[in-house]
Design a protein around this motif. Sequence first.
Motif, PDB file in Angstrom:
ATOM      1  N   THR A  30       0.834  -1.192   0.000  1.00  9.32           N
ATOM      2  CA  THR A  30       0.000   0.000   0.000  1.00  9.32           C
ATOM      3  C   THR A  30       0.877   1.252   0.000  1.00  9.32           C
ATOM      4  O   THR A  30       1.866   1.325   0.732  1.00  9.32           O
ATOM      5  N   ILE A  31       0.494   2.229  -0.818  1.00 10.25           N
ATOM      6  CA  ILE A  31       1.156   3.534  -0.802  1.00 10.25           C
ATOM      7  C   ILE A  31       0.128   4.563  -0.356  1.00 10.25           C
ATOM      8  O   ILE A  31      -0.924   4.725  -0.985  1.00 10.25           O
ATOM      9  N   VAL A  32       0.415   5.236   0.739  1.00 10.76           N
ATOM     10  CA  VAL A  32      -0.495   6.213   1.328  1.00 10.76           C
ATOM     11  C   VAL A  32      -0.050   7.616   0.941  1.00 10.76           C
ATOM     12  O   VAL A  32       1.079   8.017   1.239  1.00 10.76           O
ATOM     13  N   VAL A  33      -0.920   8.356   0.268  1.00  9.20           N
ATOM     14  CA  VAL A  33      -0.610   9.730  -0.118  1.00  9.20           C
ATOM     15  C   VAL A  33      -0.813  10.648   1.084  1.00  9.20           C
ATOM     16  O   VAL A  33      -1.867  10.607   1.736  1.00  9.20           O
ATOM     17  N   GLU A  34       0.176  11.466   1.362  1.00 10.48           N
ATOM     18  CA  GLU A  34       0.126  12.407   2.484  1.00 10.48           C
ATOM     19  C   GLU A  34       0.358  13.814   1.947  1.00 10.48           C
ATOM     20  O   GLU A  34       1.455  14.156   1.511  1.00 10.48           O
ATOM     21  N   ASN A  35      -0.696  14.636   1.940  1.00  8.66           N
ATOM     22  CA  ASN A  35      -0.585  16.000   1.427  1.00  8.66           C
ATOM     23  C   ASN A  35       0.018  16.931   2.468  1.00  8.66           C
ATOM     24  O   ASN A  35      -0.453  16.994   3.598  1.00  8.66           O
ATOM     25  N   LYS A  36       1.046  17.641   2.069  1.00  9.08           N
ATOM     26  CA  LYS A  36       1.667  18.656   2.927  1.00  9.08           C
ATOM     27  C   LYS A  36       1.932  19.888   2.070  1.00  9.08           C
ATOM     28  O   LYS A  36       3.053  20.130   1.620  1.00  9.08           O
ATOM     29  N   GLY A  37       0.870  20.647   1.787  1.00 11.19           N
ATOM     30  CA  GLY A  37       0.975  21.804   0.919  1.00 11.19           C
ATOM     31  C   GLY A  37       1.477  23.034   1.637  1.00 11.19           C
ATOM     32  O   GLY A  37       1.536  23.097   2.869  1.00 11.19           O
ATOM     33  N   GLY A  38       1.850  24.037   0.834  1.00  9.67           N
ATOM     34  CA  GLY A  38       2.280  25.318   1.376  1.00  9.67           C
ATOM     35  C   GLY A  38       3.683  25.705   0.963  1.00  9.67           C
ATOM     36  O   GLY A  38       4.530  24.855   0.705  1.00  9.67           O
ATOM     37  N   ALA A  39       3.899  27.024   0.878  1.00  2.15           N
ATOM     38  CA  ALA A  39       5.219  27.607   0.594  1.00  2.15           C
ATOM     39  C   ALA A  39       5.806  27.089  -0.709  1.00  2.15           C
ATOM     40  O   ALA A  39       6.997  26.789  -0.793  1.00  2.15           O
ATOM     41  N   ASN A  40       4.963  27.000  -1.756  1.00  2.00           N
ATOM     42  CA  ASN A  40       5.396  26.518  -3.073  1.00  2.00           C
ATOM     43  C   ASN A  40       6.110  25.182  -2.984  1.00  2.00           C
ATOM     44  O   ASN A  40       7.117  24.923  -3.646  1.00  2.00           O
ATOM     45  N   GLY A  41       5.566  24.304  -2.159  1.00  2.51           N
ATOM     46  CA  GLY A  41       6.100  22.945  -2.060  1.00  2.51           C
ATOM     47  C   GLY A  41       7.156  22.737  -1.000  1.00  2.51           C
ATOM     48  O   GLY A  41       7.545  21.599  -0.713  1.00  2.51           O
ATOM     49  N   LEU A  42       7.622  23.814  -0.363  1.00  2.83           N
ATOM     50  CA  LEU A  42       8.736  23.682   0.585  1.00  2.83           C
ATOM     51  C   LEU A  42       8.385  22.846   1.809  1.00  2.83           C
ATOM     52  O   LEU A  42       9.225  22.096   2.314  1.00  2.83           O
ATOM     53  N   ILE A  43       7.158  22.960   2.290  1.00  2.00           N
ATOM     54  CA  ILE A  43       6.788  22.243   3.514  1.00  2.00           C
ATOM     55  C   ILE A  43       6.850  20.732   3.283  1.00  2.00           C
ATOM     56  O   ILE A  43       7.482  19.987   4.043  1.00  2.00           O
ATOM     57  N   GLY A  44       6.207  20.274   2.219  1.00  2.00           N
ATOM     58  CA  GLY A  44       6.220  18.844   1.936  1.00  2.00           C
ATOM     59  C   GLY A  44       7.599  18.333   1.569  1.00  2.00           C
ATOM     60  O   GLY A  44       8.007  17.244   1.990  1.00  2.00           O
ATOM     61  N   GLN A  45       8.319  19.100   0.789  1.00  2.00           N
ATOM     62  CA  GLN A  45       9.644  18.660   0.355  1.00  2.00           C
ATOM     63  C   GLN A  45      10.639  18.623   1.516  1.00  2.00           C
ATOM     64  O   GLN A  45      11.505  17.743   1.562  1.00  2.00           O
TER      65      GLN A  45
END
Length: 330
Positions: free
Chosen positions: A68-83
């Motif tokens: 299983t692959i679980v998608v985890e959204n971490k948006g904000g700061a033009n992608g900086l937060i998730g990255q």
Amino acid sequence: METRMNTRRTVLQAFALTALLTTAATVPAADWPTERPIRMIVPTPPGGGTDIFSRVIANHLGKALGQTIVVENKGGANGLIGQTTAAKASGDGYTILFTYAAAIAVNPAMQPAMPYDTLKELKPVAQIGASGNYLVVASDVPAQDLKSFIDWVKKQPDPVNYGSWGIGSGGHLTMEAVKMQTGIKLNHVPYRGSGPLVTDLSAGTVKVAFADTVSTLPYIKSGKFKALAISGTMRAPVTPNVPTLSEQGVPFKLDSWYGIFAPAGTPDAIVKRLNAEITKLVGLPEIKERFLQMNMAESPSKTPEEFGATVRRDMQAWGEIVRTNNIKPE
């Protein structure tokens, strides 16, 4: 004699320790991915194009891996937060990042202090897709191609306004690159997303824009907008009659793309396995149809090393545009 025996014992112990460490280092790759679900971090909010496409990829990749692959959204700061979350995660193969070109390649030039080192803390796995953005104008602008557009702009008594979906966006930086090469004068009007930009363009509030190749399509097909050029290295599949900037004499060889990355410590064996599975799945009919719906050319086949070279080249090229034009974040 005793000294020689002690030396031999020490050497044998060293070999044993080396073998133990080597075995320990390969265990995660050998057992992966059976231990637990894989987390796919997406650095955008739910519901957008990046999120929707990531879930298609996650579903097929999970089936290929038997996990299983679980998608985890971490948006904000033009992608900086998730990255940043992905870059700081353990490199055990159970965290991967699904992101887009601008968030990876433009942020290092735009942000005064990056929370992570892109080249040192994120490991390129696979490129997914390649596309560009349209140079579009309102139907009453007397231009049919890039040359006539440049001539029209130069004849205007005041700089022409053009829109993009934000400061530092691909549309913004592409037009600045066109300005650098042609000497035309335009004023940038940044919008907070493609939706408001396309709305104002259709209302005539702005006459010129660099905009995405999906939300503009209905207006191009209806004749309300004219697509004069597309950035990137290839024409869009839905509008094969719209030539690239390079084909019209303004060299521009930067594509928009999606990409999968892993934390830097992820074993090479896992990275290669992910790359192999992704290369196979982008050839599936459903994925090809998704590329067509997104007006995106079929995905190029690249090794992790080749994708890494693309990332480094794009970071350098986008960074040069940012620095030359002294573009600052909002």
